[in-house]
Design a protein around this motif. Structure first.
Motif, PDB file in Angstrom:
ATOM      1  N   ILE A   5       0.874  -1.171   0.000  1.00 14.67           N
ATOM      2  CA  ILE A   5       0.000   0.000   0.000  1.00 14.67           C
ATOM      3  C   ILE A   5       0.910   1.219   0.000  1.00 14.67           C
ATOM      4  O   ILE A   5       1.751   1.369   0.897  1.00 14.67           O
ATOM      5  N   LEU A   6       0.737   2.068  -1.015  1.00 12.41           N
ATOM      6  CA  LEU A   6       1.589   3.248  -1.159  1.00 12.41           C
ATOM      7  C   LEU A   6       0.742   4.505  -1.308  1.00 12.41           C
ATOM      8  O   LEU A   6      -0.352   4.464  -1.874  1.00 12.41           O
ATOM      9  N   THR A   7       1.282   5.616  -0.819  1.00 12.97           N
ATOM     10  CA  THR A   7       0.732   6.942  -1.083  1.00 12.97           C
ATOM     11  C   THR A   7       1.804   7.688  -1.867  1.00 12.97           C
ATOM     12  O   THR A   7       2.931   7.191  -1.994  1.00 12.97           O
ATOM     13  N   ASP A   9       3.720   9.903  -1.022  1.00  9.02           N
ATOM     14  CA  ASP A   9       4.910  10.260  -0.249  1.00  9.02           C
ATOM     15  C   ASP A   9       5.521   9.146   0.592  1.00  9.02           C
ATOM     16  O   ASP A   9       6.588   9.320   1.163  1.00  9.02           O
ATOM     17  N   LYS A  10       4.864   7.957   0.685  1.00  9.20           N
ATOM     18  CA  LYS A  10       5.490   6.903   1.496  1.00  9.20           C
ATOM     19  C   LYS A  10       4.886   5.525   1.237  1.00  9.20           C
ATOM     20  O   LYS A  10       3.788   5.391   0.703  1.00  9.20           O
ATOM     21  N   LEU A  11       5.634   4.508   1.652  1.00 12.11           N
ATOM     22  CA  LEU A  11       5.152   3.128   1.675  1.00 12.11           C
ATOM     23  C   LEU A  11       4.432   2.945   3.003  1.00 12.11           C
ATOM     24  O   LEU A  11       5.020   3.132   4.069  1.00 12.11           O
ATOM     25  N   VAL A  12       3.157   2.601   2.949  1.00 12.78           N
ATOM     26  CA  VAL A  12       2.339   2.482   4.154  1.00 12.78           C
ATOM     27  C   VAL A  12       2.357   1.062   4.711  1.00 12.78           C
ATOM     28  O   VAL A  12       2.401   0.855   5.920  1.00 12.78           O
ATOM     29  N   TYR A  13       2.312   0.072   3.808  1.00 12.80           N
ATOM     30  CA  TYR A  13       2.265  -1.319   4.248  1.00 12.80           C
ATOM     31  C   TYR A  13       2.944  -2.192   3.213  1.00 12.80           C
ATOM     32  O   TYR A  13       2.773  -2.004   2.012  1.00 12.80           O
ATOM     33  N   GLU A  14       3.680  -3.184   3.704  1.00 12.93           N
ATOM     34  CA  GLU A  14       4.294  -4.178   2.831  1.00 12.93           C
ATOM     35  C   GLU A  14       4.336  -5.491   3.595  1.00 12.93           C
ATOM     36  O   GLU A  14       4.832  -5.533   4.715  1.00 12.93           O
ATOM     37  N   ILE A  58      -6.798  -0.184   7.492  1.00 11.38           N
ATOM     38  CA  ILE A  58      -6.135   1.054   7.103  1.00 11.38           C
ATOM     39  C   ILE A  58      -7.137   1.868   6.287  1.00 11.38           C
ATOM     40  O   ILE A  58      -7.653   1.383   5.274  1.00 11.38           O
ATOM     41  N   GLY A  59      -7.432   3.089   6.722  1.00 14.99           N
ATOM     42  CA  GLY A  59      -8.360   3.951   5.998  1.00 14.99           C
ATOM     43  C   GLY A  59      -7.648   4.688   4.878  1.00 14.99           C
ATOM     44  O   GLY A  59      -6.545   5.191   5.073  1.00 14.99           O
ATOM     45  N   ILE A  60      -8.285   4.732   3.699  1.00 16.76           N
ATOM     46  CA  ILE A  60      -7.680   5.440   2.571  1.00 16.76           C
ATOM     47  C   ILE A  60      -8.646   6.467   1.999  1.00 16.76           C
ATOM     48  O   ILE A  60      -9.852   6.382   2.177  1.00 16.76           O
ATOM     49  N   LYS A  61      -8.075   7.432   1.305  1.00 17.97           N
ATOM     50  CA  LYS A  61      -8.856   8.425   0.572  1.00 17.97           C
ATOM     51  C   LYS A  61      -8.657   8.142  -0.911  1.00 17.97           C
ATOM     52  O   LYS A  61      -7.714   8.618  -1.521  1.00 17.97           O
ATOM     53  N   GLY A  62      -9.504   7.296  -1.465  1.00 14.36           N
ATOM     54  CA  GLY A  62      -9.472   6.977  -2.891  1.00 14.36           C
ATOM     55  C   GLY A  62      -8.178   6.337  -3.355  1.00 14.36           C
ATOM     56  O   GLY A  62      -7.216   6.229  -2.610  1.00 14.36           O
ATOM     57  N   GLY A  63      -8.173   5.904  -4.615  1.00 15.14           N
ATOM     58  CA  GLY A  63      -6.965   5.336  -5.180  1.00 15.14           C
ATOM     59  C   GLY A  63      -7.264   4.292  -6.234  1.00 15.14           C
ATOM     60  O   GLY A  63      -8.345   4.257  -6.818  1.00 15.14           O
ATOM     61  N   VAL A  64      -6.277   3.415  -6.442  1.00 13.26           N
ATOM     62  CA  VAL A  64      -6.352   2.364  -7.454  1.00 13.26           C
ATOM     63  C   VAL A  64      -5.742   1.091  -6.872  1.00 13.26           C
ATOM     64  O   VAL A  64      -4.780   1.154  -6.109  1.00 13.26           O
ATOM     65  N   LYS A  71       0.092 -10.709  -6.429  1.00 12.86           N
ATOM     66  CA  LYS A  71       0.674  -9.465  -5.936  1.00 12.86           C
ATOM     67  C   LYS A  71      -0.413  -8.403  -5.977  1.00 12.86           C
ATOM     68  O   LYS A  71      -1.056  -8.209  -7.015  1.00 12.86           O
ATOM     69  N   ILE A  72      -0.622  -7.740  -4.853  1.00 11.07           N
ATOM     70  CA  ILE A  72      -1.642  -6.703  -4.756  1.00 11.07           C
ATOM     71  C   ILE A  72      -0.926  -5.377  -4.487  1.00 11.07           C
ATOM     72  O   ILE A  72      -0.155  -5.270  -3.538  1.00 11.07           O
ATOM     73  N   ILE A  73      -1.190  -4.405  -5.343  1.00 10.45           N
ATOM     74  CA  ILE A  73      -0.611  -3.079  -5.162  1.00 10.45           C
ATOM     75  C   ILE A  73      -1.755  -2.082  -5.043  1.00 10.45           C
ATOM     76  O   ILE A  73      -2.609  -2.007  -5.936  1.00 10.45           O
ATOM     77  N   VAL A  74      -1.785  -1.336  -3.943  1.00  8.45           N
ATOM     78  CA  VAL A  74      -2.766  -0.284  -3.743  1.00  8.45           C
ATOM     79  C   VAL A  74      -2.041   1.047  -3.785  1.00  8.45           C
ATOM     80  O   VAL A  74      -1.105   1.272  -3.013  1.00  8.45           O
ATOM     81  N   LEU A  75      -2.451   1.902  -4.713  1.00  7.45           N
ATOM     82  CA  LEU A  75      -1.934   3.263  -4.782  1.00  7.45           C
ATOM     83  C   LEU A  75      -3.031   4.166  -4.252  1.00  7.45           C
ATOM     84  O   LEU A  75      -4.033   4.400  -4.932  1.00  7.45           O
TER      85      LEU A  75
END
Length: 81
Positions: A5-7, A9-14, A58-64, A71-75
């Protein structure tokens, strides 16, 4: 399965997970092992990460989200505290 999980500005979870539930624009959906390849937009909401019998949210504000070969990638646009 591996989850990142990435934003901007940072890697949030791996890490390695057994299941992930994401807030799709048309409703939440769960990703399990050997899920079909997919790319989907995400709404504001919670990602629920399941590792064996433990859950983390983990709460997110939108993304892809992209799923390919277990392999799961959340931007995510941002993380909601």
């Amino acid at each position: 399965m591996t989850l990142n999980i990435l934003t901007p500005d940072k890697l949030v979870y791996e890490g390695t997970v057994t299941a992930v539930t994401v807030p799709g624009v048309s409703g939440s959906f769960q990703i399990l092992k050997d899920h079909a390849p997919i790319i989907s937009t995400l709404a504001d909401g919670d990602i629920i990460i399941k590792i064996n019998n433990q859950e983390q949210t983990i709460g997110i504000k939108g993304g892809v989200v992209e799923v390919l070969d277990n392999k799961i990638i959340v931007l995510a646009e941002a993380i909601i505290s």
